[in-house]
Write a protein that holds these residues in place. Structure first.
Motif, PDB file in Angstrom:
ATOM      1  N   PRO A  51     -11.465 -32.363 -17.610  1.00 38.85           N
ATOM      2  CA  PRO A  51     -12.045 -32.652 -18.919  1.00 38.85           C
ATOM      3  C   PRO A  51     -11.183 -33.649 -19.691  1.00 38.85           C
ATOM      4  O   PRO A  51      -9.958 -33.552 -19.719  1.00 38.85           O
ATOM      5  N   LEU A  52     -11.845 -34.628 -20.293  1.00 34.57           N
ATOM      6  CA  LEU A  52     -11.137 -35.632 -21.067  1.00 34.57           C
ATOM      7  C   LEU A  52     -10.755 -35.098 -22.440  1.00 34.57           C
ATOM      8  O   LEU A  52     -11.495 -34.322 -23.037  1.00 34.57           O
ATOM      9  N   LEU A  53      -9.634 -35.563 -22.929  1.00 33.99           N
ATOM     10  CA  LEU A  53      -9.200 -35.260 -24.283  1.00 33.99           C
ATOM     11  C   LEU A  53      -9.130 -36.589 -25.038  1.00 33.99           C
ATOM     12  O   LEU A  53      -8.437 -37.508 -24.606  1.00 33.99           O
ATOM     13  N   HIS A  65     -18.613 -34.163 -26.784  1.00 34.74           N
ATOM     14  CA  HIS A  65     -19.135 -32.940 -26.175  1.00 34.74           C
ATOM     15  C   HIS A  65     -20.252 -33.231 -25.176  1.00 34.74           C
ATOM     16  O   HIS A  65     -20.437 -32.480 -24.224  1.00 34.74           O
ATOM     17  N   SER A  66     -20.996 -34.312 -25.396  1.00 34.30           N
ATOM     18  CA  SER A  66     -22.111 -34.638 -24.500  1.00 34.30           C
ATOM     19  C   SER A  66     -21.636 -34.972 -23.095  1.00 34.30           C
ATOM     20  O   SER A  66     -22.421 -34.905 -22.140  1.00 34.30           O
ATOM     21  N   ILE A  67     -20.371 -35.348 -22.934  1.00 34.52           N
ATOM     22  CA  ILE A  67     -19.844 -35.641 -21.595  1.00 34.52           C
ATOM     23  C   ILE A  67     -18.791 -34.612 -21.176  1.00 34.52           C
ATOM     24  O   ILE A  67     -18.053 -34.828 -20.226  1.00 34.52           O
ATOM     25  N   GLY A  68     -18.710 -33.515 -21.913  1.00 30.63           N
ATOM     26  CA  GLY A  68     -17.766 -32.469 -21.549  1.00 30.63           C
ATOM     27  C   GLY A  68     -16.340 -32.752 -21.958  1.00 30.63           C
ATOM     28  O   GLY A  68     -15.399 -32.132 -21.452  1.00 30.63           O
ATOM     29  N   ALA A  69     -16.144 -33.713 -22.873  1.00 28.19           N
ATOM     30  CA  ALA A  69     -14.792 -34.033 -23.364  1.00 28.19           C
ATOM     31  C   ALA A  69     -14.502 -33.260 -24.642  1.00 28.19           C
ATOM     32  O   ALA A  69     -15.413 -32.745 -25.299  1.00 28.19           O
ATOM     33  N   SER A  70     -13.231 -33.189 -25.001  1.00 28.83           N
ATOM     34  CA  SER A  70     -12.818 -32.555 -26.245  1.00 28.83           C
ATOM     35  C   SER A  70     -12.257 -33.618 -27.182  1.00 28.83           C
ATOM     36  O   SER A  70     -11.657 -34.602 -26.731  1.00 28.83           O
TER      37      SER A  70
END
Length: 355
Positions: free
Chosen positions: A81-83, A108-113
């Motif tokens: 997951p990207l930060l 959030h749409s790409i699973g990042a925080s």
């Protein structure tokens, strides 16, 4: 090591795709023969170029066509997951809060925080927040910059991760940026006030804002009409100090001459305060003071009278910035200094309608 011609062309095409020159996701890309013609290469080399772009996940083969792949990977498909860091100028401002909210939605749409922080109009605080992001391991940063000198701007080039600026292009450092054409928007506002027959003007800006394109555009349009904006009528106030801000605006309003004063404000918060002070001082709006703001916050339509303000799509601004940053994180090799401009619209309401 010197790059081959194929590598150079692949990088040029990546830069063009990142800058939006070939359209958006799903759009048709160049054919093999079109690459031959525009890049002066053989069919074999053109095929290798397209193959490289497919292998890098930038193109997809759909039927006989090459199409631009989605910039964003499907949620949950990334290895880690990207930060992402988001640095606002002031999160108490509805504009920056809204911008951060949209950025968070795209993350959030790409699973990042998304880690969100504020500089509170202070460059040293901004530097510390950016260092903190890097210590936290962010893959990239969206920045609403406050730096105002070449020496301060040089700090950004030291960041070890990709970054994209929102709202302002740096004067001395090349970087990606998503901007509203502030100068053009201010010129629209000045033209509107001139069309109302106003010939006396003032401007309320943000203290510490050295390169204020809104002031430049407003003053330039007035000058083109043969009107000088007096230095005494250019105020720079601190939005973080409401009491002092009101005192400064009050002094301006109390010394206004006969006729209508055209008052253009750096953002809606200043304009709304000015409207409240006009009511307290018994000044009629817009007959004695015509007030215009910037950002078209929800409160602009709720003031009395409703506030004329410059509007632009904040959500699109966040989306373009996030796409630029993600492209830089994902593909790495793209050129510096790609600026994308958003159009603005002057929403005319009763606070400036004299005719």
């Amino acid at each position: 090591m010197r790059k081959t011609k194929t590598e150079r062309i692949v990088e040029e095409l990546k830069n063009g795709i990142a800058a939006g020159e070939f359209g958006g996701s799903g759009g048709r890309f160049l054919t093999t023969r079109e690459i031959c013609e525009c890049k002066q290469v053989s069919l074999k080399t053109a095929f290798h170029i397209l193959t490289r772009l497919r292998e890098d996940g930038i193109l997809e083969k759909v039927g006989r066509d090459y199409r631009l792949a989605s910039v964003f990977a499907p949620a949950g498909k990334t290895e880690k997951p990207l930060l992402i860091g988001f640095l606002a100028t002031c999160l108490e401002s509805p504009y920056f809060a809204k911008l951060a909210g949209h950025a968070e939605e795209f993350a959030h749409s790409i699973g990042a925080s998304l880690i969100i922080a504020s500089s509170n109009y202070d460059f040293e605080t901004e530097c510390e927040r950016l260092r903190m992001f890097c210590r936290q391991g962010v893959a990239g940063i969206l920045i609403c910059p406050w730096a105002s000198t070449p020496e301060q701007e040089a700090f950004y080039s030291q960041l070890p991760v990709p970054y994209v600026m929102l709202g302002r292009k740096l004067e001395s450092t090349d970087c990606d940026a998503v901007l509203v054409n502030n100068q053009k928007a201010a010129q629209k506002t000045a033209r509107h006030l001139l069309e109302q027959g106003i010939r006396d003007f003032a401007y309320i800006g943000q203290n510490g804002k050295v390169h204020d394109q809104r002031l430049f555009g407003f003053r330039a349009e007035l000058a083109a009409a043969g009107i000088t904006l007096p230095e005494a009528n250019i105020l720079r106030v601190d939005s973080q100090n409401p009491d002092e801000c009101r005192k400064t605006i009050s002094r301006l309003l109390k010394k206004k001459r006969s006729g209508t004063l055209g008052l253009f404000c750096y953002h809606d918060l200043f304009a709304i305060r000015a409207i409240g002070l006009c009511h307290q001082l018994g000044l009629r709006i817009p007959q004695e003071v015509a007030v215009a703001g910037f950002d078209d916050l929800p409160a602009a339509a709720e003031t009395f009278p409703p506030l004329t303000s410059v509007s632009y799509p904040v959500q699109d601004m966040a989306r373009l910035a996030f796409e630029s940053l993600y492209t830089r994180i994902k593909f790495g090799s793209v050129s510096d200094g790609v600026c994308r401009y958003l159009d603005s619209k002057l929403i005319v309401r009763q606070s400036t309608q004299l005719k």
